[in-house]
Scaffold this active site. Structure first.
Site, PDB file in Angstrom:
ATOM      1  N   SER A 163     -16.129 -17.466 -12.617  1.00 11.96           N
ATOM      2  CA  SER A 163     -16.595 -17.247 -13.665  1.00 11.96           C
ATOM      3  C   SER A 163     -17.136 -19.339 -14.168  1.00 11.96           C
ATOM      4  CB  SER A 163     -15.146 -17.633 -14.518  1.00 11.96           C
ATOM      5  OG  SER A 163     -14.798 -15.930 -13.991  1.00 11.96           O
TER       6      SER A 163
ATOM      7  N   ARG B 279     -11.093 -14.302  -2.692  1.00 11.87           N
ATOM      8  CA  ARG B 279     -12.977 -14.132  -2.292  1.00 11.87           C
ATOM      9  C   ARG B 279     -12.986 -14.893  -1.025  1.00 11.87           C
ATOM     10  NH1 ARG B 279     -14.180 -16.975  -7.720  1.00 11.87           N
ATOM     11  NH2 ARG B 279     -12.245 -17.507  -6.886  1.00 11.87           N
TER      12      ARG B 279
ATOM     13  N   LYS C  40      -8.847 -26.350 -18.622  1.00 15.74           N
ATOM     14  CA  LYS C  40      -9.516 -25.794 -19.296  1.00 15.74           C
ATOM     15  C   LYS C  40     -10.425 -25.786 -20.644  1.00 15.74           C
ATOM     16  CE  LYS C  40      -9.864 -22.341 -15.605  1.00 15.74           C
ATOM     17  NZ  LYS C  40      -9.243 -21.171 -14.884  1.00 15.74           N
TER      18      LYS C  40
ATOM     19  N   HIS D 285     -15.657  -9.515 -11.217  1.00 12.52           N
ATOM     20  CA  HIS D 285     -14.045  -8.629 -11.579  1.00 12.52           C
ATOM     21  C   HIS D 285     -13.814  -7.637 -11.704  1.00 12.52           C
ATOM     22  CE1 HIS D 285     -13.593 -12.537 -13.217  1.00 12.52           C
ATOM     23  NE2 HIS D 285     -12.710 -13.453 -12.432  1.00 12.52           N
TER      24      HIS D 285
HETATM   25  O1  PNS Z   1      -8.132 -16.348 -13.841  1.00 12.44           O
HETATM   26  P1  PNS Z   1      -7.169 -17.175 -13.450  1.00 12.44           P
HETATM   27  O2  PNS Z   1      -7.217 -18.564 -13.675  1.00 12.44           O
HETATM   28  O3  PNS Z   1      -7.281 -17.686 -12.342  1.00 12.44           O
HETATM   29  O4  PNS Z   1      -5.756 -16.823 -13.724  1.00 12.44           O
HETATM   30  C1  PNS Z   1      -4.765 -17.263 -13.729  1.00 12.44           C
HETATM   31  C2  PNS Z   1      -3.330 -16.769 -13.980  1.00 12.44           C
HETATM   32  C3  PNS Z   1      -4.050 -15.734 -15.882  1.00 12.44           C
HETATM   33  C4  PNS Z   1      -3.777 -15.071 -13.008  1.00 12.44           C
HETATM   34  C5  PNS Z   1      -2.394 -16.846 -13.991  1.00 12.44           C
HETATM   35  O5  PNS Z   1      -2.304 -18.493 -14.425  1.00 12.44           O
HETATM   36  C6  PNS Z   1      -1.221 -16.797 -14.569  1.00 12.44           C
HETATM   37  O6  PNS Z   1      -0.270 -15.516 -13.755  1.00 12.44           O
HETATM   38  N1  PNS Z   1      -0.946 -17.083 -15.344  1.00 12.44           N
HETATM   39  C7  PNS Z   1       0.883 -16.177 -16.241  1.00 12.44           C
HETATM   40  C8  PNS Z   1       1.872 -17.101 -16.175  1.00 12.44           C
HETATM   41  C9  PNS Z   1       2.927 -17.580 -15.303  1.00 12.44           C
HETATM   42  O7  PNS Z   1       3.486 -16.174 -14.982  1.00 12.44           O
HETATM   43  N2  PNS Z   1       3.060 -18.106 -14.520  1.00 12.44           N
HETATM   44  C10 PNS Z   1       3.536 -18.146 -13.322  1.00 12.44           C
HETATM   45  C11 PNS Z   1       2.513 -17.643 -12.184  1.00 12.44           C
HETATM   46  S1  PNS Z   1       2.701 -18.551 -10.470  1.00 12.44           S
END
Ligand code: PNS
Length: 177
Positions: A136, A98, A49, A22
């Site tokens: 993570s 990745r 999670k 990150h």
């Molecule tokens: O580190 P992660 O868990 O892969 O992050 C996921 C994240 C936070 C990027 C994703 O869950 C997100 O964008 N959440 C915000 C809610 C949202 O906008 N959802 C629609 C996305 S298509």
């Protein structure tokens, strides 16, 4: 809200915990944009999670890990990512990619986000080769089973994970969490 001539990008994620992978993306993003806002997903964002660290703890660890980057700030993510991004005057979401295994999920999110707000685009930075296996979730597993976290997470995160294992407060004395 950003000044109109500022190039601002939002870097979203759970960061449970922040890894050196990150950090590599944040550092590279901070060199490309005037300002990076790290948007930390709330504890409740994924019911599957169970987070190791609370949102406040994850933000505190990010603050410590990014202390050398003056153009990086950290905020809790609320609502839709594209709305959060637009509300801050940003038009770019940056993400790290990745391996091919990340692609399908990321493609769906990028396309959904573009459908929700066509003016916000997603920019993918390829993870550095030496970080491409770090996640993570694997870091949490290594920590749970007592493996070394050296080179996988910033030292303050390794310390916080050791404290969590021992049932001690995270980042004691730093005043950040
Ligand atoms: O580190 P992660 O868990 O892969 O992050 C996921 C994240 C936070 C990027 C994703 O869950 C997100 O964008 N959440 C915000 C809610 C949202 O906008 N959802 C629609 C996305 S298509």
């Amino acid at each position: 809200m950003a000044a109109p001539d500022q190039r601002v990008a939002v870097y979203p994620g759970s960061f449970d915990p922040v890894t050196v992978g990150h950090l590599d993306i944040v550092e590279r993003g901070a060199a490309l944009f005037d300002r990076i806002i790290i948007a930390v997903a709330p504890d409740s964002s994924n019911p599957d999670k169970r987070p190791l660290f609370t949102t406040e703890e994850r933000m505190g660890l990010l603050r410590g890990a990014c202390a050398h980057l003056p153009n990086v700030s950290i905020e809790p993510l609320q609502g839709l990512l594209v709305d959060f991004t637009a509300a801050r005057g940003a038009r770019v979401i940056i993400k790290g990619l990745r391996a091919v295994s990340d692609f399908e999920y990321e493609l769906a999110m990028a396309l959904m986000n573009r459908r929700l707000r066509p003016e916000v685009d997603t920019l993918y930075l390829m993870a550095s080769a030496e970080h491409s296996f770090i996640s993570s979730s694997l870091v949490r597993e290594v920590a749970r089973l007592g493996g070394s976290l050296a080179g996988l997470v910033p030292p303050l995160v390794a310390q916080a994970m050791a404290s969590r294992r021992e049932g001690e407060p995270v980042l004691r004395g730093s005043g950040t969490v």
